[in-house]
Design a protein around this motif. Structure first.
Motif, PDB file in Angstrom:
ATOM      1  N   ARG A   7       0.837  -1.207   0.000  1.00  0.00           N
ATOM      2  CA  ARG A   7       0.000   0.000   0.000  1.00  0.00           C
ATOM      3  C   ARG A   7       0.870   1.255   0.000  1.00  0.00           C
ATOM      4  NH1 ARG A   7      -0.985  -1.697   5.615  1.00  0.00           N
ATOM      5  NH2 ARG A   7      -0.199  -0.079   7.006  1.00  0.00           N
ATOM      6  N   LEU A   9       2.367   4.710   1.155  1.00  0.00           N
ATOM      7  CA  LEU A   9       2.742   5.184   2.484  1.00  0.00           C
ATOM      8  C   LEU A   9       2.507   6.686   2.604  1.00  0.00           C
ATOM      9  CD1 LEU A   9       6.136   3.296   2.945  1.00  0.00           C
ATOM     10  CD2 LEU A   9       3.841   2.577   3.643  1.00  0.00           C
ATOM     11  N   SER A  10       2.199   7.096   3.801  1.00  0.00           N
ATOM     12  CA  SER A  10       2.130   8.519   4.116  1.00  0.00           C
ATOM     13  C   SER A  10       2.923   8.742   5.394  1.00  0.00           C
ATOM     14  CB  SER A  10       0.677   8.974   4.275  1.00  0.00           C
ATOM     15  OG  SER A  10       0.030   8.204   5.263  1.00  0.00           O
ATOM     16  N   THR A  15       5.907   5.219  10.682  1.00  0.00           N
ATOM     17  CA  THR A  15       6.301   4.826   9.325  1.00  0.00           C
ATOM     18  C   THR A  15       7.672   5.393   8.972  1.00  0.00           C
ATOM     19  OG1 THR A  15       4.006   4.656   8.606  1.00  0.00           O
ATOM     20  CG2 THR A  15       5.661   4.939   6.877  1.00  0.00           C
ATOM     21  N   LEU A  19      10.904   3.216   7.868  1.00  0.00           N
ATOM     22  CA  LEU A  19      11.586   3.479   6.603  1.00  0.00           C
ATOM     23  C   LEU A  19      13.058   3.795   6.835  1.00  0.00           C
ATOM     24  CD1 LEU A  19       8.888   5.610   4.764  1.00  0.00           C
ATOM     25  CD2 LEU A  19       9.855   3.456   3.918  1.00  0.00           C
ATOM     26  N   TRP A  48      13.574  10.167   3.965  1.00  0.00           N
ATOM     27  CA  TRP A  48      12.205   9.669   3.823  1.00  0.00           C
ATOM     28  C   TRP A  48      11.175  10.758   4.089  1.00  0.00           C
ATOM     29  CZ3 TRP A  48      11.302   6.020   0.791  1.00  0.00           C
ATOM     30  CH2 TRP A  48      12.176   4.946   0.665  1.00  0.00           C
ATOM     31  N   LEU A  52       8.378  11.505   1.370  1.00  0.00           N
ATOM     32  CA  LEU A  52       6.937  11.444   1.638  1.00  0.00           C
ATOM     33  C   LEU A  52       6.271  12.806   1.466  1.00  0.00           C
ATOM     34  CD1 LEU A  52       6.833   8.885   4.578  1.00  0.00           C
ATOM     35  CD2 LEU A  52       6.212   8.519   2.172  1.00  0.00           C
ATOM     36  N   GLY A  64       4.763   0.580   0.330  1.00  0.00           N
ATOM     37  CA  GLY A  64       5.361  -0.241   1.369  1.00  0.00           C
ATOM     38  C   GLY A  64       4.795  -1.637   1.336  1.00  0.00           C
ATOM     39  N   TRP A  66       3.938  -4.624   3.822  1.00  0.00           N
ATOM     40  CA  TRP A  66       3.677  -4.814   5.248  1.00  0.00           C
ATOM     41  C   TRP A  66       3.424  -6.272   5.550  1.00  0.00           C
ATOM     42  CZ3 TRP A  66       3.989  -0.748   8.619  1.00  0.00           C
ATOM     43  CH2 TRP A  66       4.029   0.529   8.053  1.00  0.00           C
ATOM     44  N   LEU A  71       6.925  -3.020   8.500  1.00  0.00           N
ATOM     45  CA  LEU A  71       7.311  -2.652   7.137  1.00  0.00           C
ATOM     46  C   LEU A  71       8.513  -3.493   6.734  1.00  0.00           C
ATOM     47  CD1 LEU A  71       6.839  -0.606   4.781  1.00  0.00           C
ATOM     48  CD2 LEU A  71       8.650   0.760   5.835  1.00  0.00           C
ATOM     49  N   THR A  74      10.009  -1.602   0.452  1.00  0.00           N
ATOM     50  CA  THR A  74       9.481  -0.378  -0.140  1.00  0.00           C
ATOM     51  C   THR A  74       9.994  -0.224  -1.566  1.00  0.00           C
ATOM     52  OG1 THR A  74       9.191   2.013   0.176  1.00  0.00           O
ATOM     53  CG2 THR A  74      11.350   1.109   0.718  1.00  0.00           C
TER      54      THR A  74
END
Length: 176
Positions: A7, A9-10, A15, A19, A48, A52, A64, A66, A71, A74
């Motif tokens: 999915r 990533l934000s 997160t 990362l 990162w 982002l 990412g 999962w 995580l 990526t």
């Protein structure tokens, strides 16, 4: 591997920390992803955060992989190109945690990035990978075509020069 979810990533503190840890681990293991070893966690986190932020502006998408709440991989789909290149996207920063390598995570991330590129009406994907210890076998298995090699392109994370291999792949309507 069926429990792996791919999915977009934000930015969240959790997160960003995962990362950063993944990037530091990748560089320490010799991954040629534009950084030198040793890589400080703060520098990885700053990278990162900028990445982002660019994703929030629509310039890229960071996907990412999962495994539950962890995580494990990526990949980035770069979308911000000049007006004469609205049809292409670039794959960057494909990473899988050392513990999860060889289990299909990279393949799933790449397929997710390709689907997303098609949704965004891109018809050409490009990428590069290190000549030594890069992911050329994976990319060729996924249908990418080698355009050529540039010798002595970048430093390896632990020092010494390596070349880079440039790949491309037609996708979407033009892939038929």
């Amino acid at each position: 591997m069926n429990s792996i979810e791919i999915r977009a990533l934000s930015a969240s503190a959790e997160t960003l920390a995962m990362l950063a840890d993944l990037l530091v681990e990748t560089v320490a293991a010799g991954g040629a992803v534009s950084f030198m070893h040793p890589l400080a966690t703060e520098a990885a986190g700053a990278f990162w955060e900028r990445s982002l932020d660019a994703a929030a502006r629509g310039e890229r998408v960071v996907l990412g992989a999962w495994d539950g709440k962890v995580l494990i991989g990526t990949v980035t789909l770069l979308l911000d190109f000049p007006p004469n290149q609205p049809h292409r996207a670039e794959i960057a920063k494909l990473m899988t945690s050392v513990e999860h390598r060889g289990r299909g995570v990279g393949t799933r991330l790449m397929r997710g990035a390709e689907r997303l590129a098609v949704e965004k009406r891109r018809t050409l994907l490009v990428l590069d990978t290190a000549t030594e210890e890069g992911a050329s076998g994976l990319y060729e298995k996924l249908g990418f075509t080698l355009a050529g090699e540039i010798p002595d392109y970048a430093l390896k994370p632990h020092g010494g020069l390596t070349g880079t291999l440039i790949y491309w792949k037609r996708i979407g309507a033009t892939s038929r």
